[in-house]
Motif scaffolding. Structure first.
Motif, PDB file in Angstrom:
ATOM      1  N   HIS A 215       0.836  -1.201   0.000  1.00 36.68           N
ATOM      2  CA  HIS A 215       0.000   0.000   0.000  1.00 36.68           C
ATOM      3  C   HIS A 215       0.871   1.252   0.000  1.00 36.68           C
ATOM      4  O   HIS A 215       2.040   1.210   0.375  1.00 36.68           O
ATOM      5  CB  HIS A 215      -0.965   0.010   1.196  1.00 36.68           C
ATOM      6  CG  HIS A 215      -0.285   0.035   2.533  1.00 36.68           C
ATOM      7  ND1 HIS A 215      -0.316  -1.036   3.405  1.00 36.68           N
ATOM      8  CD2 HIS A 215       0.457   0.989   3.177  1.00 36.68           C
ATOM      9  CE1 HIS A 215       0.346  -0.744   4.501  1.00 36.68           C
ATOM     10  NE2 HIS A 215       0.838   0.475   4.388  1.00 36.68           N
ATOM     11  N   GLU A 216       0.272   2.341  -0.431  1.00 38.66           N
ATOM     12  CA  GLU A 216       0.951   3.631  -0.425  1.00 38.66           C
ATOM     13  C   GLU A 216       0.693   4.330   0.913  1.00 38.66           C
ATOM     14  O   GLU A 216      -0.287   4.041   1.603  1.00 38.66           O
ATOM     15  CB  GLU A 216       0.451   4.513  -1.578  1.00 38.66           C
ATOM     16  CG  GLU A 216       0.702   3.949  -2.967  1.00 38.66           C
ATOM     17  CD  GLU A 216       2.182   3.890  -3.339  1.00 38.66           C
ATOM     18  OE1 GLU A 216       3.014   4.418  -2.569  1.00 38.66           O
ATOM     19  OE2 GLU A 216       2.501   3.316  -4.397  1.00 38.66           O
ATOM     20  N   LYS A 217       1.570   5.237   1.259  1.00 38.55           N
ATOM     21  CA  LYS A 217       1.398   6.014   2.486  1.00 38.55           C
ATOM     22  C   LYS A 217       0.071   6.765   2.426  1.00 38.55           C
ATOM     23  O   LYS A 217      -0.252   7.399   1.421  1.00 38.55           O
ATOM     24  CB  LYS A 217       2.562   6.995   2.630  1.00 38.55           C
ATOM     25  CG  LYS A 217       2.519   7.807   3.913  1.00 38.55           C
ATOM     26  CD  LYS A 217       3.737   8.723   4.011  1.00 38.55           C
ATOM     27  CE  LYS A 217       3.672   9.550   5.302  1.00 38.55           C
ATOM     28  NZ  LYS A 217       4.849  10.452   5.433  1.00 38.55           N
ATOM     29  N   GLY A 218      -0.712   6.655   3.499  1.00 37.49           N
ATOM     30  CA  GLY A 218      -1.989   7.357   3.555  1.00 37.49           C
ATOM     31  C   GLY A 218      -3.130   6.650   2.848  1.00 37.49           C
ATOM     32  O   GLY A 218      -4.222   7.208   2.730  1.00 37.49           O
ATOM     33  N   ALA A 219      -2.899   5.413   2.380  1.00 34.40           N
ATOM     34  CA  ALA A 219      -3.950   4.691   1.638  1.00 34.40           C
ATOM     35  C   ALA A 219      -5.167   4.432   2.506  1.00 34.40           C
ATOM     36  O   ALA A 219      -6.295   4.378   2.028  1.00 34.40           O
ATOM     37  CB  ALA A 219      -3.396   3.379   1.083  1.00 34.40           C
ATOM     38  N   PHE A 220      -4.953   4.254   3.808  1.00 36.31           N
ATOM     39  CA  PHE A 220      -6.058   4.027   4.750  1.00 36.31           C
ATOM     40  C   PHE A 220      -5.561   4.388   6.144  1.00 36.31           C
ATOM     41  O   PHE A 220      -4.365   4.647   6.350  1.00 36.31           O
ATOM     42  CB  PHE A 220      -6.536   2.567   4.700  1.00 36.31           C
ATOM     43  CG  PHE A 220      -5.439   1.548   4.792  1.00 36.31           C
ATOM     44  CD1 PHE A 220      -4.893   1.172   6.019  1.00 36.31           C
ATOM     45  CD2 PHE A 220      -4.919   0.964   3.628  1.00 36.31           C
ATOM     46  CE1 PHE A 220      -3.870   0.237   6.098  1.00 36.31           C
ATOM     47  CE2 PHE A 220      -3.896   0.031   3.704  1.00 36.31           C
ATOM     48  CZ  PHE A 220      -3.369  -0.327   4.939  1.00 36.31           C
ATOM     49  N   THR A 221      -6.455   4.421   7.087  1.00 35.69           N
ATOM     50  CA  THR A 221      -6.091   4.781   8.455  1.00 35.69           C
ATOM     51  C   THR A 221      -5.041   3.805   8.991  1.00 35.69           C
ATOM     52  O   THR A 221      -5.237   2.594   8.961  1.00 35.69           O
ATOM     53  CB  THR A 221      -7.329   4.743   9.369  1.00 35.69           C
ATOM     54  OG1 THR A 221      -8.321   5.606   8.838  1.00 35.69           O
ATOM     55  CG2 THR A 221      -6.963   5.184  10.786  1.00 35.69           C
ATOM     56  N   GLY A 222      -3.933   4.358   9.440  1.00 33.99           N
ATOM     57  CA  GLY A 222      -2.852   3.517   9.960  1.00 33.99           C
ATOM     58  C   GLY A 222      -1.753   3.248   8.950  1.00 33.99           C
ATOM     59  O   GLY A 222      -0.702   2.711   9.313  1.00 33.99           O
ATOM     60  N   ALA A 223      -1.984   3.607   7.678  1.00 37.28           N
ATOM     61  CA  ALA A 223      -0.947   3.417   6.648  1.00 37.28           C
ATOM     62  C   ALA A 223       0.004   4.604   6.699  1.00 37.28           C
ATOM     63  O   ALA A 223      -0.076   5.537   5.889  1.00 37.28           O
ATOM     64  CB  ALA A 223      -1.589   3.282   5.266  1.00 37.28           C
ATOM     65  N   ASN A 224       0.911   4.580   7.672  1.00 36.53           N
ATOM     66  CA  ASN A 224       1.793   5.728   7.922  1.00 36.53           C
ATOM     67  C   ASN A 224       2.999   5.772   7.002  1.00 36.53           C
ATOM     68  O   ASN A 224       3.721   6.756   6.977  1.00 36.53           O
ATOM     69  CB  ASN A 224       2.263   5.706   9.380  1.00 36.53           C
ATOM     70  CG  ASN A 224       1.088   5.821  10.351  1.00 36.53           C
ATOM     71  OD1 ASN A 224       0.148   6.560  10.090  1.00 36.53           O
ATOM     72  ND2 ASN A 224       1.142   5.071  11.437  1.00 36.53           N
TER      73      ASN A 224
END
Length: 457
Positions: A215-224
């Motif tokens: 996943h990319e950064k910011g893709a969903f909550t918690g994807a830091n």
């Protein structure tokens, strides 16, 4: 190359280029051979050892790209430096994808040519050292057994491993499906690349897509931060999708697309990323029945099951049980000194053959460990087996009565499995983790079986 001269093969259909490169490289104290075509080069490398090749792209007959492809599919791993007077980015990218070390335009700059040659040979030396170290490391556990079923499995591995075909490995829990997958990888042209494993049953459905594709950064909550998924991690190697039958339909659709296109997109991203991955999959489920039940995609099934391999249950190859039990005890002795003087008697091994192993090899290993700890006078005999493993004898009256009540083997097996699981859950006060440890299964498998057999407290 410390003791001997590195052997470089220059392949170009222009005599002047061949001679010039040969002269330069020989002046640098390399041993140099030349070939004027791809077919001549392929013939030469089949007869003599080559440490590095300089390969022209535009040649009559077999061009450089096709020559490189045949070099790699034949299993040769020496570095190849591509050279061309008609260089384009597309050609350079294609050559790199196929395993070229570097790409130089004609006429090559002398300093860059020599630097690239030195770097390529240094990398080759390092690769050889890694291979030697790898030989000294502990090898993958052998597939133990002399039964016809195991001989068949080993023969199948030898046939399919050198190919790029996708393999679906089926069988009950604990039979050794992962071990079969590792041997397919180990005997494949990808053996020096990574073997990446994903247990589809152990990852929550909403996280599986991120696990597989990243996943990319910011893709969903918690994807830091950006995360690289298993497909990208396995690029150039093998991806083992264990318990694929537990994958959600949504995840199945995305895996199917990745297999069709050899591309993935990270969650929250827009870029298509090329991946070169060989897929091996395993399941303890009947996927054809799952398709009928609407739980598995038929198109994905046909994609992953080009070669099906069924791993037999331990009870179907009882003659292998003594060999496996001895191997389990030997492994325990290497990790725990308290097992060093423990031995099986012939009666003990024969007693193990007469038992019902619903947890298969994994359960047998746990049983051997238990027997080794509790053995009197360090001997595992028939009496020890009967007293320590008293609840699992095949001749038990419950199972005999069950065998009398049905003539369908699948019904008998599933009913016996259900009875055993209920009894173990009751013994462990319905503690799933404790039951899983006791019987040698993963918690996810216990939950799956409880759902399958409609078992409730």
């Amino acid at each position: 190359m410390a003791d001997t001269k590195a052997h470089i093969l220059v392949t170009d259909d222009e005599k002047g280029i061949r001679n010039t490169l040969k002269e330069i490289l020989e002046f640098e104290d390399y041993e140099v051979s030349t070939a004027e075509s791809g077919s001549e080069a392929l013939e030469m490398i089949s007869k003599e050892e080559v440490d590095l090749m300089l390969l022209d792209i535009k040649m009559k007959g077999i061009d450089g790209i096709e020559t490189l492809r045949q070099i790699r599919t034949s299993g040769f791993e020496f570095p190849v430096i591509m050279i061309s007077g008609h260089g384009t980015i597309d050609i350079a990218v294609e050559a790199t994808k196929m395993g070229a070390f570097d790409f130089l335009e004609k006429p090559p700059d002398l300093n860059r040519l020599l630097l690239t040659v030195r770097n390529a040979l240094s990398q080759q030396d390092l690769a050889k050292e890694v291979k030697q170290i790898k030989k000294k490391l502990p090898q993958i556990q052998e597939i133990i057994g002399e039964s016809k079923a195991i001989i068949r499995i080993k023969s199948m591995i030898d046939k399919v491993a050198p190919t790029q075909s996708r393999v679906l490995i089926t069988g009950e829990n604990g039979t050794g499906k992962e071990l079969v997958a590792k041997w397919i990888h180990e005997k494949s042209p990808r053996a020096n690349a990574v073997f990446v494993e994903v247990n589809c049953a152990a990852i929550p459905a909403d996280l599986l897509e991120s696990e597989l594709f990243g996943h990319e950064k910011g893709a969903f909550t918690g994807a830091n931060e950006q995360r690289i998924g298993k497909f990208e991690q396995a690029d150039g190697g093998t991806l083992f999708l264990d318990e694929i039958g537990d994958m959600s339909l949504d995840a199945q659709a995305k895996v199917l697309r990745a297999l069709q296109e050899n591309k993935i997109t990270r969650v929250g991203g827009n870029e298509s990323i090329n991946v070169d991955v060989r897929i091996l999959a395993a399941t303890n489920k009947d996927l054809e029945q799952e398709i009928k039940n609407g739980n598995f995609r038929e198109d994905l099934f046909h994609r992953i099951s080009v070669i099906p391999i069924k791993v037999p249950a331990l009870n179907e190859r009882a003659e292998d049980i003594p060999l496996i039990a001895e191997a389990c005890l030997k492994k325990l002795k290497t990790t725990d000194i308290s097992f060093s003087s423990v031995k099986f008697t012939e009666s003990g091994l024969n007693a193990l053959k007469k038992r019902l192993w619903s947890g298969n090899v994994r359960e047998l290993y746990n049983a051997v460990e238990r027997l080794g700890i509790l053995a009197t006078d360090d001997l595992i005999d028939e009496e020890a087996v009967e007293s320590v493993l008293s609840s699992k004898k095949i001749e038990d009256s419950d199972l005999s009565n069950l065998a009398d009540s049905t003539s369908n083997f699948q019904d008998f097996k599933e009913t016996a499995e259900r009875i055993f699981l209920v009894k173990q859950l009751e013994k462990n006060d319905w503690n799933i983790s404790q039951t899983a440890d006791t019987v040698g299964l993963q918690r996810s498998h216990i939950y799956n079986k409880m759902k399958k057999y409609n078992i409730e407290r």
